[in-house]
Write a protein that holds these residues in place. Structure first.
Motif, PDB file in Angstrom:
ATOM      1  N   ILE A 111       0.830  -1.202   0.000  1.00 53.32           N
ATOM      2  CA  ILE A 111       0.000   0.000   0.000  1.00 53.32           C
ATOM      3  C   ILE A 111       0.868   1.256   0.000  1.00 53.32           C
ATOM      4  O   ILE A 111       0.447   2.333  -0.439  1.00 53.32           O
ATOM      5  N   ASN A 112       2.116   1.131   0.468  1.00 50.22           N
ATOM      6  CA  ASN A 112       3.033   2.267   0.448  1.00 50.22           C
ATOM      7  C   ASN A 112       3.764   2.396  -0.878  1.00 50.22           C
ATOM      8  O   ASN A 112       4.475   3.376  -1.101  1.00 50.22           O
ATOM      9  N   SER A 113       3.633   1.398  -1.740  1.00 47.44           N
ATOM     10  CA  SER A 113       4.179   1.472  -3.090  1.00 47.44           C
ATOM     11  C   SER A 113       3.125   2.070  -4.014  1.00 47.44           C
ATOM     12  O   SER A 113       1.950   2.177  -3.647  1.00 47.44           O
ATOM     13  N   PRO A 114       3.506   2.495  -5.220  1.00 44.51           N
ATOM     14  CA  PRO A 114       2.490   2.983  -6.164  1.00 44.51           C
ATOM     15  C   PRO A 114       1.428   1.916  -6.425  1.00 44.51           C
ATOM     16  O   PRO A 114       1.744   0.756  -6.669  1.00 44.51           O
ATOM     17  N   VAL A 115       0.163   2.299  -6.345  1.00 42.03           N
ATOM     18  CA  VAL A 115      -0.971   1.388  -6.562  1.00 42.03           C
ATOM     19  C   VAL A 115      -1.663   1.785  -7.859  1.00 42.03           C
ATOM     20  O   VAL A 115      -2.030   2.947  -8.046  1.00 42.03           O
ATOM     21  N   THR A 116      -1.825   0.837  -8.771  1.00 39.94           N
ATOM     22  CA  THR A 116      -2.481   1.096 -10.055  1.00 39.94           C
ATOM     23  C   THR A 116      -3.927   0.625 -10.008  1.00 39.94           C
ATOM     24  O   THR A 116      -4.200  -0.536  -9.692  1.00 39.94           O
ATOM     25  N   PHE A 117      -4.845   1.532 -10.288  1.00 41.18           N
ATOM     26  CA  PHE A 117      -6.273   1.236 -10.369  1.00 41.18           C
ATOM     27  C   PHE A 117      -6.630   1.034 -11.837  1.00 41.18           C
ATOM     28  O   PHE A 117      -6.237   1.835 -12.695  1.00 41.18           O
ATOM     29  N   ARG A 118      -7.401  -0.023 -12.133  1.00 44.79           N
ATOM     30  CA  ARG A 118      -7.799  -0.323 -13.513  1.00 44.79           C
ATOM     31  C   ARG A 118      -9.301  -0.574 -13.575  1.00 44.79           C
ATOM     32  O   ARG A 118      -9.888  -1.078 -12.621  1.00 44.79           O
ATOM     33  N   TRP A 119      -9.891  -0.257 -14.724  1.00 49.39           N
ATOM     34  CA  TRP A 119     -11.326  -0.437 -14.916  1.00 49.39           C
ATOM     35  C   TRP A 119     -11.594  -0.623 -16.404  1.00 49.39           C
ATOM     36  O   TRP A 119     -10.733  -0.367 -17.253  1.00 49.39           O
ATOM     37  N   THR A 120     -12.807  -1.080 -16.724  1.00 45.47           N
ATOM     38  CA  THR A 120     -13.194  -1.241 -18.130  1.00 45.47           C
ATOM     39  C   THR A 120     -13.724   0.084 -18.660  1.00 45.47           C
ATOM     40  O   THR A 120     -14.228   0.922 -17.902  1.00 45.47           O
ATOM     41  N   LEU A 168      -8.222   7.026 -20.691  1.00 41.87           N
ATOM     42  CA  LEU A 168      -7.392   5.955 -20.157  1.00 41.87           C
ATOM     43  C   LEU A 168      -8.206   5.119 -19.195  1.00 41.87           C
ATOM     44  O   LEU A 168      -9.139   5.620 -18.555  1.00 41.87           O
ATOM     45  N   ASN A 169      -7.854   3.854 -19.088  1.00 41.26           N
ATOM     46  CA  ASN A 169      -8.587   2.944 -18.218  1.00 41.26           C
ATOM     47  C   ASN A 169      -7.765   2.534 -17.005  1.00 41.26           C
ATOM     48  O   ASN A 169      -7.935   1.445 -16.467  1.00 41.26           O
TER      49      ASN A 169
END
Length: 561
Positions: free
Chosen positions: A165-174, A217-218
């Motif tokens: 959680i302290n690292s970069p977190v990538t959120f993705r969606w359709t 972007l997704n």
């Protein structure tokens, strides 16, 4: 006498009647239903079409076409006799949608309703050359039944370790379905729950801790998602959604364009009474909280540090120093199965947990005694202190630099580093006594084509590779070699993950490369942050394509005819 008067009147009537028929509007087609935005008519098949024919007896003239949109008899927009421009003389002519929309310059957008569009030709003296022809059409609501985005990652009920959680977190969606014609802005929101709240209550009453907009972007990567420990009244429970918006920030799609929410949590909130079983988790104290100094694991020569996704790469420690702050500096080797060999790596001030899993900093390949070249990952930039900073540095090559590396791999290879001859199944090369250093060459069936691995990094949660490629082109007066840079492709022990990364042109190239000035010259531009020639992927497919090009003409081509 009466017969003569009647005959003269009849002639005058016929002349008056024939005057407006000097141009005949043979066909005027208007689609029954049209979009509200006039510009959208250009992409609407069969929106407008007008065909006209001049009478053979009429001399050449530059007629004026008046085109107007009306509602209830009132002119809404369009041109007039004073604003319309003459069209070139014609015998028979068809006006397409683009030409007709050009005459509706002051028409931008229509409200829902029924309209008529009327066309008529006039002479320069404002005399009627044709009869007015009007066609009715409707403008209906353009709201489509779009399916809103769907959250992909983090998946619902995802449990992060504290280090993750302290690292970069990538959120993705359709994306929206079907794909809208106009650009879509996706607004990511993340809320943190408080004691006594469920997710819906947090979304309704709390301010989001993250709000980020991305265009077309997704996915979106968030740095520093949490800014401190989860202490009462705050929980380490989170909920997130994505909303689709148009360029006016209006929601697009069902449910106001909002995705169904996903929740995620951090282990020190949900797993307080459960010992850490994931090798990537930090060790927990007796009361279930993280220790005061996290990730203070140590290593000695001969130990194995696990790095990358799920700790899939094993780093054999050859030399190590424990710094005063408890971090580790040293070097070692990593076996990469798809290369069937070992590669040399080094690290500075990294952190590992008690299971010897890398949790902060980066482990990078060692540069050999070959040519100097640019690197994205420098040993000074991959310390534990820099773990929250994006480590994918900007690198810009030239064709000469690519050529130098190719020459070195061909002629000056030391340390027994073999060049892999690529086949459908790569044969295992002999593993040298000392591990391979960068750069490392792969040759294809065409001996002029090379791929040079320049560097690899092993991070706590992923591993990436950068490479250069060279291609000989013969489509010109002289042959020339083009360099391409492959950046930030994820790797695993058995494969390169070609579903992500970016390949780009390293330097401008002129086509054709003629000795004398050609009539036309195209310059394909090297890639930059958001322009130039490149193709970029991620896990959802092709994310971006850039084709940057300058076109030059000679003066001869600009002389009026």
């Amino acid at each position: 006498m009466n017969k003569i008067i009647f005959f003269l009147l009849l002639l005058c009537f016929q002349a008056a009647r024939s005057q407006p028929n000097q141009i005949n509007i043979v066909n005027f087609t208007v689609k029954n239903t049209l979009p509200a935005k006039i510009d959208d008519w250009l992409s609407t098949p069969g929106a407008l079409l007008l065909s006209a024919q001049k009478s053979p007896q009429v001399r050449d003239m530059k007629p004026i076409l008046v085109l107007q949109i009306r509602s209830g008899g009132a002119v809404i927009c369009g041109n007039t006799l004073s604003t319309a421009r003459p069209v070139d003389p014609f015998d028979v002519r068809t006006f397409n949608t683009a030409e007709l929309i050009g005459m509706l310059g002051n028409c931008k957008e229509l409200k829902e309703g029924t309209y008529s569009i009327c066309a008529q030709f006039f002479s320069g003296e404002r005399k009627e050359l044709s009869r007015e022809v009007c066609k009715e059409f409707k403008v209906e609501s353009q709201k489509k039944d779009y399916a809103p985005p769907q959250n992909i990652a983090p998946s619902n009920d995802k449990k992060f370790t504290e280090n993750e959680i302290n690292s970069p977190v990538t959120f993705r969606w359709t994306p929206l379905v079907p794909k809208p014609r106009e650009a879509v802005t996706y607004r990511l929101r993340v809320w943190q729950l408080m004691q006594g709240q469920n997710g819906m209550q947090a979304m309704k009453t709390n301010q989001p801790i993250i709000t980020k907009d991305v265009d077309n972007l997704n996915q979106a990567t968030i740095f520093n998602l949490t800014t401190g420990p989860c202490m009462p009244p705050y929980l380490c429970d989170f909920i997130w959604t994505v909303q689709a918006l148009d360029k006016q920030a209006n929601p697009i799609g069902n449910n106001n364009g909002i995705s169904d929410p996903n929740t995620f949590t951090v282990n020190n909130n949900k797993l307080k009474t459960v010992p850490a079983t994931n090798p990537g988790d930090s060790s927990l104290t007796g009361n279930g909280n993280p220790p005061a100094v996290a990730d203070s694991g140590t290593a000695a020569v001969g130990d194995t540090i696990r790095a990358g996704q799920d700790g899939e790469f094993k780093v054999a420690v050859k030399q190590v120093t424990i710094e005063t702050d408890g971090s580790l500096t040293g070097n070692g080797t990593v076996t990469v199965d798809w290369l069937s060999t070992n590669i040399a790596v080094e690290f500075k001030k990294i952190r590992i947990d008690s299971t010897k899993r890398l949790t902060a900093g980066g482990i990078i390949t060692v540069q050999g005694p070959g040519p100097s070249y640019l690197k994205a990952w420098l040993i000074s930039n991959v310390t534990a202190a820099a773990a929250t900073i994006p480590l994918d540095g900007i690198i810009n090559y030239t064709n000469n630099q690519v050529d130098n590396i190719v020459d070195w791999i061909n002629n000056d290879v030391t340390l027994g580093q073999p060049i892999i001859n690529y086949q459908s199944n790569i044969p295992p090369p002999p593993i040298p006594g000392n591990a391979l250093k960068m750069p490392f060459g792969i040759k294809f069936s065409n001996p002029d084509d090379f791929l040079m691995i320049t560097e690899i990094i092993f991070k706590p949660n992923e591993s990436k590779i950068n490479f250069l490629a060279q291609k000989l082109f013969t489509k010109g007066v002289t042959d020339y070699k083009l360099g391409f840079a492959g950046k930030y492709f994820k790797i695993h022990p058995h494969s390169i993950e070609f579903s992500n990364g970016r390949v780009e042109l390293v330097e401008d190239i002129d086509v054709p490369n003629l000795a004398s000035d050609p009539k036309m010259k195209f310059t394909f531009k090297k890639a930059a942050a958001q322009n130039g020639c490149y193709i970029e992927w991620d896990s959802t497919g092709v994310k971006n394509i850039g084709l940057g090009m300058d076109v030059k003409f000679t003066r001869d081509w600009l002389l009026p005819v």
